[in-house]
Scaffold this motif. Sequence first.
Motif, PDB file in Angstrom:
ATOM      1  N   HIS A   1       0.839  -1.195   0.000  1.00  0.00           N
ATOM      2  CA  HIS A   1       0.000   0.000   0.000  1.00  0.00           C
ATOM      3  C   HIS A   1       0.876   1.247   0.000  1.00  0.00           C
ATOM      4  O   HIS A   1       0.582   2.227  -0.704  1.00  0.00           O
ATOM      5  CB  HIS A   1      -0.929   0.016   1.213  1.00  0.00           C
ATOM      6  N   GLY A   2       1.958   1.217   0.779  1.00  0.00           N
ATOM      7  CA  GLY A   2       2.871   2.354   0.799  1.00  0.00           C
ATOM      8  C   GLY A   2       3.508   2.610  -0.553  1.00  0.00           C
ATOM      9  O   GLY A   2       3.651   3.762  -0.980  1.00  0.00           O
ATOM     10  N   ILE A   3       3.894   1.546  -1.269  1.00  0.00           N
ATOM     11  CA  ILE A   3       4.469   1.697  -2.609  1.00  0.00           C
ATOM     12  C   ILE A   3       3.439   2.294  -3.569  1.00  0.00           C
ATOM     13  O   ILE A   3       3.753   3.200  -4.356  1.00  0.00           O
ATOM     14  CB  ILE A   3       4.970   0.334  -3.128  1.00  0.00           C
ATOM     15  N   SER A   4       2.211   1.797  -3.501  1.00  0.00           N
ATOM     16  CA  SER A   4       1.150   2.318  -4.367  1.00  0.00           C
ATOM     17  C   SER A   4       0.872   3.781  -4.075  1.00  0.00           C
ATOM     18  O   SER A   4       0.744   4.609  -4.991  1.00  0.00           O
ATOM     19  CB  SER A   4      -0.131   1.487  -4.182  1.00  0.00           C
ATOM     20  N   ALA A   5       0.794   4.107  -2.782  1.00  0.00           N
ATOM     21  CA  ALA A   5       0.531   5.492  -2.392  1.00  0.00           C
ATOM     22  C   ALA A   5       1.689   6.408  -2.780  1.00  0.00           C
ATOM     23  O   ALA A   5       1.474   7.555  -3.193  1.00  0.00           O
ATOM     24  CB  ALA A   5       0.276   5.566  -0.888  1.00  0.00           C
ATOM     25  N   ALA A   6       2.927   5.908  -2.658  1.00  0.00           N
ATOM     26  CA  ALA A   6       4.090   6.710  -3.039  1.00  0.00           C
ATOM     27  C   ALA A   6       4.081   7.004  -4.536  1.00  0.00           C
ATOM     28  O   ALA A   6       4.474   8.104  -4.967  1.00  0.00           O
ATOM     29  CB  ALA A   6       5.374   5.983  -2.643  1.00  0.00           C
ATOM     30  N   ALA A   7       3.634   6.039  -5.326  1.00  0.00           N
ATOM     31  CA  ALA A   7       3.487   6.298  -6.763  1.00  0.00           C
ATOM     32  C   ALA A   7       2.480   7.422  -6.994  1.00  0.00           C
ATOM     33  O   ALA A   7       2.667   8.270  -7.869  1.00  0.00           O
ATOM     34  CB  ALA A   7       3.045   5.019  -7.484  1.00  0.00           C
ATOM     35  N   GLY A   8       1.413   7.416  -6.179  1.00  0.00           N
ATOM     36  CA  GLY A   8       0.441   8.499  -6.283  1.00  0.00           C
ATOM     37  C   GLY A   8       1.058   9.851  -5.965  1.00  0.00           C
ATOM     38  O   GLY A   8       0.819  10.841  -6.665  1.00  0.00           O
ATOM     39  N   LYS A   9       1.865   9.899  -4.900  1.00  0.00           N
ATOM     40  CA  LYS A   9       2.480  11.173  -4.538  1.00  0.00           C
ATOM     41  C   LYS A   9       3.513  11.615  -5.568  1.00  0.00           C
ATOM     42  O   LYS A   9       3.734  12.804  -5.761  1.00  0.00           O
ATOM     43  CB  LYS A   9       3.109  11.086  -3.152  1.00  0.00           C
ATOM     44  N   ALA A  10       4.149  10.651  -6.252  1.00  0.00           N
ATOM     45  CA  ALA A  10       5.012  11.024  -7.373  1.00  0.00           C
ATOM     46  C   ALA A  10       4.183  11.726  -8.447  1.00  0.00           C
ATOM     47  O   ALA A  10       4.623  12.713  -9.048  1.00  0.00           O
ATOM     48  CB  ALA A  10       5.700   9.780  -7.944  1.00  0.00           C
ATOM     49  N   GLY A  11       2.971  11.235  -8.658  1.00  0.00           N
ATOM     50  CA  GLY A  11       2.061  11.907  -9.588  1.00  0.00           C
ATOM     51  C   GLY A  11       1.670  13.290  -9.108  1.00  0.00           C
ATOM     52  O   GLY A  11       1.554  14.228  -9.900  1.00  0.00           O
ATOM     53  N   ALA A  12       1.461  13.419  -7.791  1.00  0.00           N
ATOM     54  CA  ALA A  12       1.126  14.730  -7.239  1.00  0.00           C
ATOM     55  C   ALA A  12       2.263  15.729  -7.455  1.00  0.00           C
ATOM     56  O   ALA A  12       2.031  16.911  -7.749  1.00  0.00           O
ATOM     57  CB  ALA A  12       0.813  14.603  -5.748  1.00  0.00           C
ATOM     58  N   ILE A  13       3.503  15.256  -7.318  1.00  0.00           N
ATOM     59  CA  ILE A  13       4.663  16.126  -7.540  1.00  0.00           C
ATOM     60  C   ILE A  13       4.720  16.553  -9.005  1.00  0.00           C
ATOM     61  O   ILE A  13       4.953  17.726  -9.323  1.00  0.00           O
ATOM     62  CB  ILE A  13       5.956  15.407  -7.122  1.00  0.00           C
ATOM     63  N   VAL A  14       4.489  15.604  -9.914  1.00  0.00           N
ATOM     64  CA  VAL A  14       4.446  15.937 -11.338  1.00  0.00           C
ATOM     65  C   VAL A  14       3.346  16.965 -11.607  1.00  0.00           C
ATOM     66  O   VAL A  14       3.543  17.947 -12.336  1.00  0.00           O
ATOM     67  CB  VAL A  14       4.213  14.667 -12.180  1.00  0.00           C
ATOM     68  N   GLY A  15       2.190  16.748 -10.998  1.00  0.00           N
ATOM     69  CA  GLY A  15       1.082  17.672 -11.191  1.00  0.00           C
ATOM     70  C   GLY A  15       1.376  19.051 -10.646  1.00  0.00           C
ATOM     71  O   GLY A  15       1.041  20.065 -11.266  1.00  0.00           O
ATOM     72  N   ALA A  16       2.026  19.106  -9.475  1.00  0.00           N
ATOM     73  CA  ALA A  16       2.333  20.396  -8.868  1.00  0.00           C
ATOM     74  C   ALA A  16       3.270  21.208  -9.756  1.00  0.00           C
ATOM     75  O   ALA A  16       3.035  22.396 -10.004  1.00  0.00           O
ATOM     76  CB  ALA A  16       2.954  20.192  -7.482  1.00  0.00           C
ATOM     77  N   PHE A  17       4.314  20.575 -10.255  1.00  0.00           N
ATOM     78  CA  PHE A  17       5.258  21.303 -11.097  1.00  0.00           C
ATOM     79  C   PHE A  17       4.671  21.586 -12.471  1.00  0.00           C
ATOM     80  O   PHE A  17       4.933  22.636 -13.060  1.00  0.00           O
ATOM     81  CB  PHE A  17       6.562  20.507 -11.224  1.00  0.00           C
ATOM     82  N   GLY A  18       3.875  20.650 -13.004  1.00  0.00           N
ATOM     83  CA  GLY A  18       3.268  20.861 -14.308  1.00  0.00           C
ATOM     84  C   GLY A  18       2.286  22.006 -14.313  1.00  0.00           C
ATOM     85  O   GLY A  18       2.268  22.839 -15.219  1.00  0.00           O
ATOM     86  N   PHE A  19       1.460  22.041 -13.290  1.00  0.00           N
ATOM     87  CA  PHE A  19       0.460  23.106 -13.261  1.00  0.00           C
ATOM     88  C   PHE A  19       1.084  24.438 -12.860  1.00  0.00           C
ATOM     89  O   PHE A  19       0.539  25.492 -13.130  1.00  0.00           O
ATOM     90  CB  PHE A  19      -0.702  22.748 -12.323  1.00  0.00           C
ATOM     91  N   LEU A  20       2.243  24.396 -12.212  1.00  0.00           N
ATOM     92  CA  LEU A  20       2.982  25.625 -11.957  1.00  0.00           C
ATOM     93  C   LEU A  20       3.336  26.301 -13.276  1.00  0.00           C
ATOM     94  O   LEU A  20       3.241  27.521 -13.415  1.00  0.00           O
ATOM     95  CB  LEU A  20       4.257  25.326 -11.166  1.00  0.00           C
ATOM     96  N   TYR A  21       3.716  25.506 -14.266  1.00  0.00           N
ATOM     97  CA  TYR A  21       4.020  26.050 -15.591  1.00  0.00           C
ATOM     98  C   TYR A  21       2.785  26.712 -16.185  1.00  0.00           C
ATOM     99  O   TYR A  21       2.859  27.790 -16.774  1.00  0.00           O
ATOM    100  CB  TYR A  21       4.513  24.930 -16.509  1.00  0.00           C
ATOM    101  N   ALA A  22       1.622  26.074 -16.012  1.00  0.00           N
ATOM    102  CA  ALA A  22       0.387  26.664 -16.519  1.00  0.00           C
ATOM    103  C   ALA A  22       0.092  27.984 -15.830  1.00  0.00           C
ATOM    104  O   ALA A  22      -0.352  28.947 -16.454  1.00  0.00           O
ATOM    105  CB  ALA A  22      -0.775  25.687 -16.323  1.00  0.00           C
ATOM    106  N   ALA A  23       0.327  28.021 -14.516  1.00  0.00           N
ATOM    107  CA  ALA A  23       0.086  29.248 -13.765  1.00  0.00           C
ATOM    108  C   ALA A  23       1.024  30.360 -14.224  1.00  0.00           C
ATOM    109  O   ALA A  23       0.632  31.527 -14.289  1.00  0.00           O
ATOM    110  CB  ALA A  23       0.273  28.987 -12.272  1.00  0.00           C
TER     111      ALA A  23
END
Length: 541
Positions: free
Chosen positions: A439-461
């Motif tokens: 579960h921790g590995i699966s959740a960590a993959a999710g947070k890797a996605g959150a990091i990608v999203g945070a930096f990606g949407f920063l570019y949009a902003a």
Amino acid sequence: MAKDLQVLNALDQAKTQLYHFTAIVIAGMGFFTDAYDLFCISLVTKLLGRIYYYEPNSSTPGSLPPNVAAAVNGVAFCGTLSGQLFFGWLGDKMGRKSVYGMTLMLMVICSVASGLSFGHTPKGVVATLCFFRFWLGFGIGGDYPLSATIMSEYANKKTRGAFIAAVFAMQGFGILAGGIVTLIISAAFKARFDAPAYQDDPAGSTVSQADYVWRIILMLGAAPALLTYYWRMKMPETARYTALVAKNAKQAASDMSKVLQVDIVEEPEKVEELVRSREFGLFSREFVRRHGLHLLGTTTTWFLLDIAFYSQNLFQKDIFSAINWIPKAKTMSALEEVYKISRAQTLIALCGTVPGYWVTVLLIDRIGRFTIQLLGFFMMTVFMLGLAVPYHHWTTPGHHAGFLVMYAFTFFFANFGPNSTTFIVPAEIFPARLRSTCHGISAAAGKAGAIVGAFGFLYAAQNQDKALADPGYPAGIGVRNSLFVLAGISFLGLLFTFLVPESKGKSLEEMSGENEDDDDTASAAHNAPAPASSYTRTVPV
């Protein structure tokens, strides 16, 4: 075997009792705190910019520099990812309860410390804030695998999905609480300190008391976690860990006899036989053969989901500005801007986010995890395209309400969909000795996605800020293109959902293969075609 252990059968067949709801509240308050702490930063980011990075001649006064904005928004996710991996592993080594208190106290201490961030310069304050938010995220990360695993191992198989979903649904209340708390505090400070300065210079009227606003908001995140610490320490260790991992049949029977208020027979011989025949590790061929595709499915779907989900949540303020629902920063004081951002986010949470979580609680044990996840990804794709394709229509005056309705539906189907199911399924389909780790590995993959999203949407902003500063720059191009990208990501999530098995109505041991008689039987069962009744879906080939 596992299906014959009386203590596990008693848990699977138990009627819904008070201890189920007690466990939901105790575990759920951790997720309430997690969501509050992770998402409240987006409400005060612009206030930090006004206080520490104000530029009088800018059309976007007080915007944080891109690298600072990325650090403030993303550092907690880096900590969360690390915490999910570490505490997930530790939960399988030391026990769920032993680690549970550590994560909560780390969250309490770092919430308070974040609000007390200090420094002689703006960079010093932000650096201190980022340091404490990393360790706050580290504690939050541990809450994911432990809460999910504890609730799944306490629940009966008939309503297990609803119980785990109810724990996760507290995240919606945490997001809502963050908006309401920010709304109240900013309104109180605005009424007391803002009026004279606002009349003289709207953009530059950042009163000195505004520095207290973001600090109070961050520190209040410690309150719900602190209130539940005692009750977490009173919970007994789960019987599945005690029996199947710690191999202590006597303690498992004793603990669950008290919880369920029934007499349970100790069965040490059965426990020893079961454990001895099922001791393959995470990196073994046996694990890859049995659960490799399952782990690939849970990690990829959570990764893709969190790119979309956290992008939308963290940068709602930029989307609201893009469609002109929130006025331009130069027309408002700092406290008024915080007030309007929190009001908008609270409305979205109330209308889309919270209902989605609780519809999942209501339906997950009726229609299944797979159906809900597939439907959620599909509808997220549809609504994001519905926002992106006619984007210029939505940004014209008079059509903002339609945009907000569509936008709220993307949150509804994220939560009545993969945002809930990606949390639930990894707690059900892996063996007890590896459940928290996987579960921790699966959740960590999710947070890797959150990091990608945070930096990606920063570019949009950043593109949106350029549009506001330069009339010749295409307005809103960053947000629109981002919506197209998020629609594509949601569609990929739909495809990877087909790697995840349905666990509705099955015991944890049935899903993980721990109730098989021997390795040969398990292998045959794994490779044989599944009966039609064992899955709630058919996939055309």
